[in-house]
Design an enzyme around this catalytic site. Structure first.
Site, PDB file in Angstrom:
ATOM      1  CB  CYS A 171      72.985  25.450  17.215  1.00 54.25           C
ATOM      2  SG  CYS A 171      73.153  25.087  18.965  1.00 54.25           S
ATOM      3  CB  THR A 226      65.984  48.650  21.392  1.00 55.60           C
ATOM      4  OG1 THR A 226      66.100  47.287  21.831  1.00 55.60           O
ATOM      5  CG2 THR A 226      66.975  48.891  20.261  1.00 55.60           C
ATOM      6  CD  GLN A 236      67.573  41.155  31.909  1.00 53.16           C
ATOM      7  OE1 GLN A 236      66.952  40.656  32.848  1.00 53.16           O
ATOM      8  NE2 GLN A 236      67.225  40.956  30.650  1.00 53.16           N
ATOM      9  CB  SER A 253      63.068  47.415  28.290  1.00 53.89           C
ATOM     10  OG  SER A 253      62.117  47.047  27.333  1.00 53.89           O
ATOM     11  CB  ALA A 254      57.778  48.544  30.337  1.00 52.74           C
ATOM     12  CG  HIS A 255      59.794  43.631  27.301  1.00 52.05           C
ATOM     13  ND1 HIS A 255      60.398  44.698  26.691  1.00 52.05           N
ATOM     14  CD2 HIS A 255      60.607  42.576  27.092  1.00 52.05           C
ATOM     15  CE1 HIS A 255      61.528  44.306  26.137  1.00 52.05           C
ATOM     16  NE2 HIS A 255      61.687  43.024  26.375  1.00 52.05           N
TER      17      HIS A 255
END
Length: 487
Positions: free
Chosen positions: A322, A70, A177, A194-196
């Site tokens: 929801c 981010t 992604q 992003s590494a994770h």
């Protein structure tokens, strides 16, 4: 317990674990210092940067590490826009970008800039022609993800990059992604990841800025990471992230695993609509990530569905309103115009056992059926509700017979009003599906609803059921959604 949410965070790669443990012993010192421990830490950091650059397809000095993906997106957007203020202040991005891009765009407009959002088709794909039409002399930056995090649709990055290069506009690609599965097509100016998402530890982002791209880092700066990401580097996590990325991209195993997972996803895409009635599989069936599939189930509460799947031993994700703290549907599903209720995202991690996928397919029909029953759509009722697209004449009240010789009535058939105020989706949709059978062909049903998801799910239901969505009008509370029975 099968973990099917790799798109949120992939399990830690074994290579990442080994590198993390080793670098905790070797890489704890300050890499900016000249003594022995500092030099050793600097060597580790430089090696990690070289590995990441090789995987991304750029030079090592074009890569910086950030505290998160981010942060990489925010820094990339703000730095590129600031550097091109004299050219213009217009930001161009797709409607399905990650929320990190959307939040950066909100900050930009709040500071006086402008933004243009590009629509996508029902599969979630941007048309390169729309990008070409939207580019203008005051465009400062274009943002386009390589593949969508919710539905897996791949974007035409190469075509858009060529258009941006011709117009002299930098392109920022969010590759979070897709980077674990292969190189991003060239032509981009900035890239974030992003590494994770690829099996590295959380808390490591990657930002690449090509040489020649005008860039002005915003906020306080220091001497670290070329002034683009201040603060002491989390060196053990960076080393582990780079090691796992290199492991994924170094050999042929990744391509073979991608092909294997694609077959498993193809099976889910095919079998779910066969096993479960009233399901819409969303996303592009061809231009997509190999490991991800998303589908939505009519007349199902997404939160209840996820809880039941969790109880059955499967960890999956959802874009249903929801399941969100905001109680609003996913902006991605909304932009695509597809059903959001009962939404399930399955994203398979490396090494997923095919037997686990088969067990998921075996359990899913019963899970969906039980959730529908709790919502008041019993087994017999589901066939009736499902018949709304082509119900038999006996299903609807007969219209009054015309007397011989009398002209046909010109007035519109009488409508029916359904009060669903205070009810959350899928209840308004369930009540609409039942009520549509109570009006003659050509008649209308007006649903009063104050749940934001109804604005998306009622038109999506009409598309699935081949009914006519007339439109929305204001109501004293919420909105009135008008549907005309076509069959």
């Amino acid at each position: 317990m099968p973990y099917f949410d790799a798109a949120s965070a992939a399990p830690l790669h074994p290579v990442a674990r080994e590198a993390l443990l080793a670098s905790l012993d070797e890489g704890w010192a300050d890499p900016a210092r000249l003594y022995r421990e500092g030099r050793r830490a600097r060597l580790l950091l430089d090696a990690a940067r070289e590995a990441a650059a090789e995987a991304v397809g750029c030079r090592p000095d074009e890569v910086v590490f950030t505290p998160s993906g981010t942060q990489a997106v925010h820094s990339g957007v703000s730095g590129a826009l600031a550097a091109r203020r004299r050219v213009g202040r217009r930001l161009l991005h797709s409607a399905v970008e990650h929320s990190a891009v959307l939040h950066a765009a909100e900050v930009h407009t709040a500071a006086g800039g402008s933004r243009t959002e590009l629509a996508v088709d029902r599969r979630g794909r941007v048309a390169a022609g729309d990008v070409a039409a939207a580019l203008s002399p005051d465009t400062a930056l274009v943002c386009l993800q390589s593949a969508n995090h919710e539905v897996g649709t791949e974007q035409p990055v190469e075509e858009v990059a060529a258009l941006c290069q011709e117009a002299g506009v930098p392109l920022l690609v969010d590759a979070a992604q897709s980077l674990p599965w292969g190189p991003v097509p060239g032509g981009w100016s900035l890239l974030a990841a992003s590494a994770h998402k690829w099996g590295g530890p959380p808390g490591v982002g990657l930002l690449a800025v090509r040489k020649g791209t005008r860039f002005a880092p915003q906020g306080p700066r220091d001497e670290r990471e070329a002034g683009r990401s201040p603060g002491f580097e989390n060196l053990p996590a960076i080393v582990a992230a780079a090691a796992s990325l290199r492991a994924l991209r170094a050999g042929p195993e990744t391509a073979a695993e991608a092909a294997r997972l694609r077959k498993l996803v193809d099976r889910i895409r095919t079998r779910v609509p066969e096993l479960v009635p009233d399901v819409e599989v969303v996303g592009d069936p061809v231009h997509r990530l190999p490991h991800l599939v998303t589908f939505s189930c009519l007349y199902v509460d997404g939160e209840a569905l996820l809880h039941e799947l969790d109880r059955a031993g499967f960890s999956v994700s959802s874009g249903s309103s929801c399941t969100s703290s905001t109680l609003t549907p996913s902006h991605v599903l909304r932009a695509m115009g597809v059903l959001s209720e009962g939404n399930v995202r399955v994203s398979l991690p490396y090494g997923t056992d095919g037997a686990e996928v088969e067990r998921f397919l075996e359990l899913l029909p019963a899970v969906v059926r039980s959730v529908r029953e709790r919502l008041g759509v019993p087994a017999a009722g589901r066939e009736t509700v499902a018949a709304t697209a082509g119900g038999s004449p006996e299903a609807a009240p007969a219209a009054a017979a015309e007397e011989p010789g009398e002209p046909a009535a010109s007035a519109e058939p009488a409508g029916l009003v359904v009060d669903s105020l205070g009810k959350r989706c899928p209840l308004p949709v369930i009540e609409l599906a039942k009520a549509i059978l109570e009006v003659p062909v050509g008649g209308t049903v007006t649903v009063l609803a104050d749940d934001e998801a109804a604005r998306q799910d009622i038109p999506a239901w009409c598309t699935m059921r081949e009914q006519e969505y007339v439109g929305e009008r204001p109501a004293e509370r919420g909105a009135a959604y008008v549907v005309r029975r076509r069959a």
